[in-house]
Design an enzyme around this catalytic site. Structure first.
Site, PDB file in Angstrom:
ATOM      1  N   MET A  30     -18.579  28.523 -49.783  1.00  0.00           N
ATOM      2  CA  MET A  30     -17.809  29.417 -50.650  1.00  0.00           C
ATOM      3  C   MET A  30     -18.544  29.594 -51.984  1.00  0.00           C
ATOM      4  O   MET A  30     -17.941  29.957 -52.994  1.00  0.00           O
ATOM      5  CB  MET A  30     -16.394  28.864 -50.868  1.00  0.00           C
ATOM      6  CG  MET A  30     -15.623  28.786 -49.554  1.00  0.00           C
ATOM      7  SD  MET A  30     -13.843  28.841 -49.750  1.00  0.00           S
ATOM      8  CE  MET A  30     -13.561  27.394 -50.721  1.00  0.00           C
ATOM      9  N   LEU A  33     -22.904  26.851 -55.603  1.00  0.00           N
ATOM     10  CA  LEU A  33     -23.735  25.896 -54.868  1.00  0.00           C
ATOM     11  C   LEU A  33     -24.256  24.777 -55.767  1.00  0.00           C
ATOM     12  O   LEU A  33     -24.615  25.007 -56.925  1.00  0.00           O
ATOM     13  CB  LEU A  33     -24.906  26.640 -54.216  1.00  0.00           C
ATOM     14  CG  LEU A  33     -24.497  27.805 -53.309  1.00  0.00           C
ATOM     15  CD1 LEU A  33     -25.742  28.481 -52.726  1.00  0.00           C
ATOM     16  CD2 LEU A  33     -23.569  27.356 -52.182  1.00  0.00           C
ATOM     17  N   GLY A  36     -25.261  19.230 -53.133  1.00  0.00           N
ATOM     18  CA  GLY A  36     -24.665  18.952 -51.824  1.00  0.00           C
ATOM     19  C   GLY A  36     -24.978  20.090 -50.853  1.00  0.00           C
ATOM     20  O   GLY A  36     -25.369  19.858 -49.698  1.00  0.00           O
ATOM     21  N   HIS A  37     -24.839  21.322 -51.327  1.00  0.00           N
ATOM     22  CA  HIS A  37     -25.151  22.470 -50.459  1.00  0.00           C
ATOM     23  C   HIS A  37     -26.650  22.502 -50.135  1.00  0.00           C
ATOM     24  O   HIS A  37     -27.046  22.832 -49.017  1.00  0.00           O
ATOM     25  CB  HIS A  37     -24.757  23.780 -51.132  1.00  0.00           C
ATOM     26  CG  HIS A  37     -23.276  23.920 -51.371  1.00  0.00           C
ATOM     27  ND1 HIS A  37     -22.716  23.802 -52.619  1.00  0.00           N
ATOM     28  CD2 HIS A  37     -22.253  24.156 -50.522  1.00  0.00           C
ATOM     29  CE1 HIS A  37     -21.404  23.970 -52.525  1.00  0.00           C
ATOM     30  NE2 HIS A  37     -21.093  24.186 -51.268  1.00  0.00           N
ATOM     31  N   GLN A  61      -7.669  30.642 -46.816  1.00  0.00           N
ATOM     32  CA  GLN A  61      -7.571  29.180 -46.755  1.00  0.00           C
ATOM     33  C   GLN A  61      -6.989  28.583 -48.039  1.00  0.00           C
ATOM     34  O   GLN A  61      -6.917  27.364 -48.177  1.00  0.00           O
ATOM     35  CB  GLN A  61      -8.909  28.548 -46.407  1.00  0.00           C
ATOM     36  CG  GLN A  61      -9.995  28.643 -47.473  1.00  0.00           C
ATOM     37  CD  GLN A  61     -11.331  28.148 -46.941  1.00  0.00           C
ATOM     38  OE1 GLN A  61     -12.013  28.843 -46.193  1.00  0.00           O
ATOM     39  NE2 GLN A  61     -11.734  26.953 -47.319  1.00  0.00           N
ATOM     40  N   VAL A 178     -23.271  14.132 -50.528  1.00  0.00           N
ATOM     41  CA  VAL A 178     -24.174  13.903 -51.669  1.00  0.00           C
ATOM     42  C   VAL A 178     -23.314  13.515 -52.872  1.00  0.00           C
ATOM     43  O   VAL A 178     -22.247  14.098 -53.095  1.00  0.00           O
ATOM     44  CB  VAL A 178     -25.011  15.171 -51.964  1.00  0.00           C
ATOM     45  CG1 VAL A 178     -25.869  14.984 -53.199  1.00  0.00           C
ATOM     46  CG2 VAL A 178     -25.877  15.508 -50.759  1.00  0.00           C
ATOM     47  N   SER A 187     -18.770  18.273 -55.642  1.00  0.00           N
ATOM     48  CA  SER A 187     -17.786  19.264 -55.223  1.00  0.00           C
ATOM     49  C   SER A 187     -17.687  20.332 -56.298  1.00  0.00           C
ATOM     50  O   SER A 187     -17.785  20.026 -57.500  1.00  0.00           O
ATOM     51  CB  SER A 187     -16.410  18.595 -55.050  1.00  0.00           C
ATOM     52  OG  SER A 187     -15.401  19.574 -55.013  1.00  0.00           O
ATOM     53  N   ARG A 189     -15.127  21.628 -57.210  1.00  0.00           N
ATOM     54  CA  ARG A 189     -13.901  21.393 -57.991  1.00  0.00           C
ATOM     55  C   ARG A 189     -14.090  20.310 -59.056  1.00  0.00           C
ATOM     56  O   ARG A 189     -13.221  20.152 -59.907  1.00  0.00           O
ATOM     57  CB  ARG A 189     -12.741  21.050 -57.055  1.00  0.00           C
ATOM     58  CG  ARG A 189     -12.312  22.266 -56.229  1.00  0.00           C
ATOM     59  CD  ARG A 189     -11.038  22.057 -55.457  1.00  0.00           C
ATOM     60  NE  ARG A 189     -10.525  23.315 -54.933  1.00  0.00           N
ATOM     61  CZ  ARG A 189     -10.604  23.717 -53.653  1.00  0.00           C
ATOM     62  NH1 ARG A 189     -11.190  22.953 -52.758  1.00  0.00           N
ATOM     63  NH2 ARG A 189     -10.101  24.883 -53.282  1.00  0.00           N
TER      64      ARG A 189
HETATM   65  O1  PAF Z   1     -16.123  24.044 -46.738  1.00  0.00           O
HETATM   66  C1  PAF Z   1     -16.095  25.192 -47.207  1.00  0.00           C
HETATM   67  O2  PAF Z   1     -16.777  25.522 -48.187  1.00  0.00           O
HETATM   68  C2  PAF Z   1     -15.195  26.222 -46.547  1.00  0.00           C
HETATM   69  O3  PAF Z   1     -14.030  25.650 -46.084  1.00  0.00           O
HETATM   70  C3  PAF Z   1     -15.909  27.026 -45.445  1.00  0.00           C
HETATM   71  C4  PAF Z   1     -16.310  26.133 -44.285  1.00  0.00           C
HETATM   72  C5  PAF Z   1     -17.132  27.713 -46.017  1.00  0.00           C
HETATM   73  C6  PAF Z   1     -14.971  28.102 -44.895  1.00  0.00           C
HETATM   74  O4  PAF Z   1     -14.592  29.005 -45.882  1.00  0.00           O
END
Ligand code: PAF
Length: 282
Positions: A30, A33, A36-37, A61, A178, A187, A189
């Site tokens: 999402m 970044l 971790g990403h 979500q 990470v 995260s 957040r």
């Molecule tokens: O983990 C996330 O960032 C989200 O839940 C995902 C898997 C990209 C789905 O929107």
């Protein structure tokens, strides 16, 4: 690195890679970044010749009153970051690429059972949103591999289940969490934490590790251990959603030694809802 927004362009790029017999790994995100990403992308690279990262803040979500509007959208910075890791393409779909009939008329993909507890209980509808968007990304891209982080432990289990149940030939790979130097899991957040909350936040991981240590030393009174951990976290200022010791493969209550276990927790500090977990075998 190619930046792709349209479905046609995506299809064309994927076709080119497949014609060259290249495997494709997808890293769904999402955005916003962080390192971790970057580690997900690096792991993806070990599994496929081509890596595509998607950035889409998926509205379905997020529950009512959650942080969809304020969720950090940092596409320019994300693009710069991805250029420094080994991603081949960035897919940034608009809402109508993901949900052509709109969210309210969307076909929902819903996994039963596994989604009922933990994050599924405190965030009703959350996992339906996740599986619905991930299934759409999978349908659009048909990757060979998709990489998810272990921090979202329940999410990666739910996605594995969905793939098995729908017979999707996609290997799901889970990447280690990470962490910052003090143990706090990376995260998006975390940036909601103020200085004092940031100082306290690593207590979550410490408490998970303490529970794992008690299990390794022979502790088996799961309920008492969970209750103790919740008290510790509450005393530190967390509002605890759940703290649980479960079987790693299906989140059932462990009933014998020899099982792989996961100790998993979600707790809120100020505006930040933090989740984390530790895996172990007893
Ligand atoms: O983990 C996330 O960032 C989200 O839940 C995902 C898997 C990209 C789905 O929107």
């Amino acid at each position: 690195m190619q930046i792709i927004q349209a479905k046609d362009e995506l299809r064309e790029q994927l076709r080119e890679w497949r014609n060259a017999d290249e495997h494709i790994a997808l890293v769904p995100t999402m955005g916003n970044l962080h390192s971790g990403h970057a580690s997900l992308v690096e792991l993806a690279r070990q599994h496929a010749e081509r890596v595509i990262v998607s950035v889409y803040v998926n509205p379905t979500q997020f529950g009512e009153g959650e942080d969809f509007d304020e969720y950090p959208r940092t596409l320019e910075r994300d693009t710069r970051r991805l250029k420094t890791v080994s991603a081949d393409a960035l897919f940034v779909p608009a809402d109508d690429v993901i949900y052509p009939f709109g969210h309210d008329s969307a076909t929902i993909v819903s996994v039963p059972g596994l989604t009922e507890n933990f994050c599924g209980a405190t965030r009703p509808g959350h996992f339906d949103g996740v599986t619905t968007v991930v299934a759409r990304l999978f349908a659009m891209m048909q990757p060979d591999v998709a990489v998810f982080g272990q921090k979202d432990y329940q999410q990666q289990l739910v996605i594995r289940y969905m793939c098995q149940d729908l017979g999707l030939p996609i290997a799901i790979v889970t990447a280690d969490t990470v962490r910052d130097d003090d143990g706090l899991a990376k995260s998006s957040r975390n940036q909601y934490l103020d200085d004092e909350q940031r100082r306290v936040a690593p207590r979550l991981y410490e408490t998970l590790r303490e529970a794992a240590e008690s299990l390794r030393s022979g502790g088996r009174d799961y309920e008492a251990m969970e209750a103790r951990a919740i008290r510790t976290l509450e005393a530190a200022g967390f509002d605890v959603d759940y703290f649980a010791i479960r079987r790693a493969e299906d989140l059932a209550v462990p009933d014998r030694d020899g099982d792989d276990l996961v100790v998993l927790a979600a707790a809120t500090l100020g505006r930040a809802r933090l989740i984390d977990n530790v895996l172990l075998t007893v």
